[in-house]
Motif scaffolding. Structure first.
Motif, PDB file in Angstrom:
ATOM      1  N   UNK A   1      86.440 -14.862  40.175  1.00  0.00           N
ATOM      2  CA  UNK A   1      86.201 -13.827  39.148  1.00  0.00           C
ATOM      3  C   UNK A   1      87.500 -13.117  38.800  1.00  0.00           C
ATOM      4  N   UNK A   2      88.253 -12.798  39.824  1.00  0.00           N
ATOM      5  CA  UNK A   2      89.537 -12.114  39.599  1.00  0.00           C
ATOM      6  C   UNK A   2      90.486 -12.983  38.789  1.00  0.00           C
ATOM      7  N   UNK A   3      90.499 -14.260  39.078  1.00  0.00           N
ATOM      8  CA  UNK A   3      91.382 -15.166  38.353  1.00  0.00           C
ATOM      9  C   UNK A   3      91.047 -15.165  36.855  1.00  0.00           C
ATOM     10  N   UNK A   4      89.777 -15.368  36.542  1.00  0.00           N
ATOM     11  CA  UNK A   4      89.392 -15.406  35.124  1.00  0.00           C
ATOM     12  C   UNK A   4      89.615 -14.038  34.456  1.00  0.00           C
ATOM     13  N   UNK A   5      89.356 -12.978  35.215  1.00  0.00           N
ATOM     14  CA  UNK A   5      89.605 -11.635  34.669  1.00  0.00           C
ATOM     15  C   UNK A   5      91.082 -11.479  34.315  1.00  0.00           C
ATOM     16  N   UNK A   6      91.930 -11.997  35.171  1.00  0.00           N
ATOM     17  CA  UNK A   6      93.370 -11.908  34.943  1.00  0.00           C
ATOM     18  C   UNK A   6      93.796 -12.713  33.713  1.00  0.00           C
ATOM     19  N   UNK A   7      93.428 -13.973  33.660  1.00  0.00           N
ATOM     20  CA  UNK A   7      93.919 -14.818  32.563  1.00  0.00           C
ATOM     21  C   UNK A   7      93.310 -14.438  31.217  1.00  0.00           C
ATOM     22  N   UNK A   8      92.112 -13.858  31.246  1.00  0.00           N
ATOM     23  CA  UNK A   8      91.468 -13.513  29.971  1.00  0.00           C
ATOM     24  C   UNK A   8      91.525 -12.022  29.652  1.00  0.00           C
ATOM     25  N   UNK A   9      92.198 -11.268  30.531  1.00  0.00           N
ATOM     26  CA  UNK A   9      92.341  -9.819  30.317  1.00  0.00           C
ATOM     27  C   UNK A   9      90.982  -9.141  30.128  1.00  0.00           C
ATOM     28  N   UNK A  10      90.097  -9.372  31.072  1.00  0.00           N
ATOM     29  CA  UNK A  10      88.793  -8.708  31.048  1.00  0.00           C
ATOM     30  C   UNK A  10      88.517  -8.098  32.418  1.00  0.00           C
ATOM     31  N   UNK A  11      87.486  -7.285  32.485  1.00  0.00           N
ATOM     32  CA  UNK A  11      87.046  -6.662  33.728  1.00  0.00           C
ATOM     33  C   UNK A  11      86.379  -7.730  34.611  1.00  0.00           C
ATOM     34  N   UNK A  12      86.716  -7.745  35.893  1.00  0.00           N
ATOM     35  CA  UNK A  12      86.146  -8.816  36.725  1.00  0.00           C
ATOM     36  C   UNK A  12      84.628  -8.695  36.918  1.00  0.00           C
ATOM     37  N   UNK A  13      84.109  -7.491  36.694  1.00  0.00           N
ATOM     38  CA  UNK A  13      82.652  -7.335  36.773  1.00  0.00           C
ATOM     39  C   UNK A  13      81.931  -7.995  35.605  1.00  0.00           C
ATOM     40  N   UNK A  14      82.700  -8.450  34.647  1.00  0.00           N
ATOM     41  CA  UNK A  14      82.095  -9.139  33.491  1.00  0.00           C
ATOM     42  C   UNK A  14      82.115 -10.655  33.661  1.00  0.00           C
ATOM     43  N   UNK A  15      82.614 -11.127  34.803  1.00  0.00           N
ATOM     44  CA  UNK A  15      82.838 -12.564  34.966  1.00  0.00           C
ATOM     45  C   UNK A  15      81.790 -13.209  35.869  1.00  0.00           C
TER      46      UNK A  15
END
Lengths: 427, 427
Positions: free
Chosen positions: A82-96
């Motif tokens: 979740x953190x990885x996708x949050x990082x690369x897509x610039x979103x909140x990890x709670x949204x992943x």
């Protein structure tokens, strides 16, 4: 060279004769070339081989959240994925939500769930007399295959000169409650290769759908898939754009690492509001116990973060760039100034879109096929497989080797010229 | 010890007092024990760690059929994965589709497809006024969750003394066209641990469903999951049994390696007639491009074949056997002869089923919970979560360590005794 429309009949016939000689020579070669598939090449696949050294029998399999990745659990994926996708897509990890090897499968499941159980507390779509989807076209054939298979009526929204007809979208969604969603590939669009402008993203974020259960499928498949280091498209963050619009729960964004690491063996993600994720849990928990978390761990160990992923994508670009450059060079040299074709010059993604004169795409496709060059089926990028102008072709330069690609692109240009001459001779 | 039903009130009160002392002692320990989850233990997961050495960056990624496992393609899986499942399940490899990490997901997709598009050329189930499924119970809770979520009416078919009521099944399916399928876990049934007899398999194979689109979901999740080397159940091959019956296209068999290698990170398979596989392709191709083929290759390299898989399963059995033996020993020592409970003695699988006196299961569950022992929710193994007799409990010995399991099982027995005494005191 003179443009074809200004040539005399004699000039056209002469040009045709010389092209037919070239075409016949190609035919004799028994070529088997393929520009139809948006697949990475073997050389590209090799750049990710070390991912398979990231996990071995001695690895620590425990994820950050304490879960053993080798066991059941974590329906929405391990913390670090979740953190990885949050990082690369610039979103909140709670949204992943991190998923399995296919984002297309996540998209399919979202729609199948909306059909069977409804979404956002609304009636299941199966119980409605009509359900429609907006399909910006040309678009991704597998998106349209899903909606067609489900019996969802598809409305073709054109990209006019690569600019999406947002006026049409705004009007349609505001007027028609049966329009339940829209497919978008906003960055390096498949097959156009264009990226939505900031203004377009903001206008999409601000549409006022009549349907409470309207879902925007934001397939950000090529979010980091640049080909050139000095020419990179940037996409405005849709989740920033919807803030304060009342559409905070409208967007379901998808991506995967299929074209970053292993095609069909990567990890996927759905990014949407926390409320949506919570709401979907009751449906998703029915479909699976948990996705492959070891593969998530393997991916995070290999790709690490956004910065490292950008570096990794340069390795892909090294193989893609010369292919795109070659095709564009051949197109320009063979067809430039003839006023019989245009094509896109994308900065990323996997495709070039090519337009012939109207009503010639199928003929070009068939002529190429006879000479041993396979193109993507004409119409594949349109709802119901129907290209209204029969002029659009999808070129996929990624898979063939450079020498094959050179032959294929040159032969393709010969075919385009021949069909254009036939057109002018008969009109 | 005297059986409870023959004890006088004084004897019962005395027994209760002594048990309550023990129970209170347990409560003071602040135990946190869990016998609810059919998960492999960490020690079991370790026995498959070497699977992660089977693929590394230097591997040959090309499958037998020439497909690069790192690229898209092979919707139904690579040749060697099909061959593997064909070998271990004794079926024709042309009947095998190898899938992703979850057989439950394949089962879900089959039903979702039948709902949305229909199956075997019949009307989509969503367009019928009623769809029913037969649910042999106690059964697998996640099966029932799927049918309940889809609004399919579930009919509870009992296992009477662990023998499935096949008379009831034969009659129901022959009479009622709205009965569209049946869930079965034919080997080491979840949660009974029993295996269908040859006769039962043959009678199931010979049912005459009124519905042309009746599907038998044959979830062979524990096909090779023996606990004892000298006591192994054998399951008659359903595909042999249906030959010549007219039901050749009725069976959809599923399995996965989740409890062979990696829980939730294995590979899965659907086995069904060639005609069914061909027929389903149009639906499955919509849902995904291809499953993770590198994981298929990894699995085949590690598990190799049936013989080797049997050897591998002995490593799991080494950890499971003492746990099952311990629980059965404690049950026998604590409850034997009291005539207040019975339980299954499975030769494989992951569960023991335990029956209290009628109407006591929930009470036992609650009493255990108060003392820190979590059991599977009462009713979970029944349609709609309702155990008609409120007497059935699922015991999962696999996950806890032996010392934890000993405490949990002993405490469980104390709770069963206490609730049984309450019953006799009040009746």
């Amino acid at each position: 060279m003179k443009c074809y429309s200004k040539m005399s009949k004699d000039e056209l016939l002469k040009e045709r004769d010389s092209l037919l000689t070239i075409y016949d020579d190609y035919c004799k070669k028994n070529l088997k070339l393929d520009m139809s598939r948006g697949k990475p090449s073997s050389a590209q696949l090799n750049v990710s081989n070390e991912i398979f050294d990231c996990i071995d029998s001695k690895s620590n399999f425990i994820a950050k959240d304490g879960i053993d990745t080798r066991n059941y659990g974590d329906l929405y994926g391990i913390e670090e994925a979740k953190e990885y996708f949050a990082d690369v897509l610039c979103v909140d990890k709670d949204m992943v939500m991190a998923g399995g090897s296919s984002s297309l499968n996540l998209e399919y499941s979202l729609l199948a769930g909306a059909m069977l159980y409804g979404i956002k507390g609304c009636k299941p779509w199966k119980d409605l007399s009509e359900v429609k989807f907006l399909c910006p076209s040309p678009g991704y054939d597998r998106h349209f295959a899903i909606t067609e298979h489900m019996g969802i009526k598809m409305i073709n929204v054109p990209y006019n000169d690569c600019i999406l007809d947002i006026d049409m979208i705004e009007k349609l969604v505001a007027d028609d409650e049966s329009i339940k969603g829209m497919w978008c590939v906003p960055k390096y669009e498949n097959p156009l290769g264009i990226t939505y402008s900031d203004e377009l993203v903001k206008r999409i974020a601000n549409i006022k759908p009549k349907a409470k259960d309207f879902i925007l499928i934001w397939d950000n498949a090529y979010f980091i898939h640049d080909i050139y280091e000095d020419k990179k498209d940037t996409l405005y963050n849709i989740f920033d754009a919807v803030k304060g619009t009342g559409n905070e729960d409208m967007v379901y964004c998808f991506t995967s690492t299929s074209k970053i690491t292993i095609a069909g063996g990567g990890i996927s993600a759905m990014i949407t509001s926390k409320r949506n994720l919570e709401d979907l849990k009751k449906d998703i928990t029915i479909t699976i116990i948990s996705y492959d978390k070891v593969n998530m761990l393997r991916h995070v160990k290999f790709l690490k973060n956004k910065e490292n992923t950008i570096e990794h994508m340069k390795k892909h670009a090294k193989f893609l760039r010369p292919k795109f450059d070659l095709v564009k060079k051949i197109f320009e040299e063979s067809l430039g100034g003839l006023e019989i074709a245009k094509w896109t010059k994308p900065n990323g993604g996997y495709f070039i879109t090519f337009w012939t004169l109207n009503n010639l795409a199928k003929k070009v496709y068939e002529r190429c096929k006879k000479a041993g060059v396979v193109l993507t089926q004409v119409g594949a990028a349109f709802p119901y497989g129907i290209d209204p102008n029969d002029n659009c072709l999808r070129i996929a330069p990624s898979y063939p080797e450079l020498d094959e690609l050179e032959n294929a692109a040159k032969l393709f240009c010969v075919c385009v010229k021949l069909e254009s001459i036939e057109y002018y001779l008969n009109n």
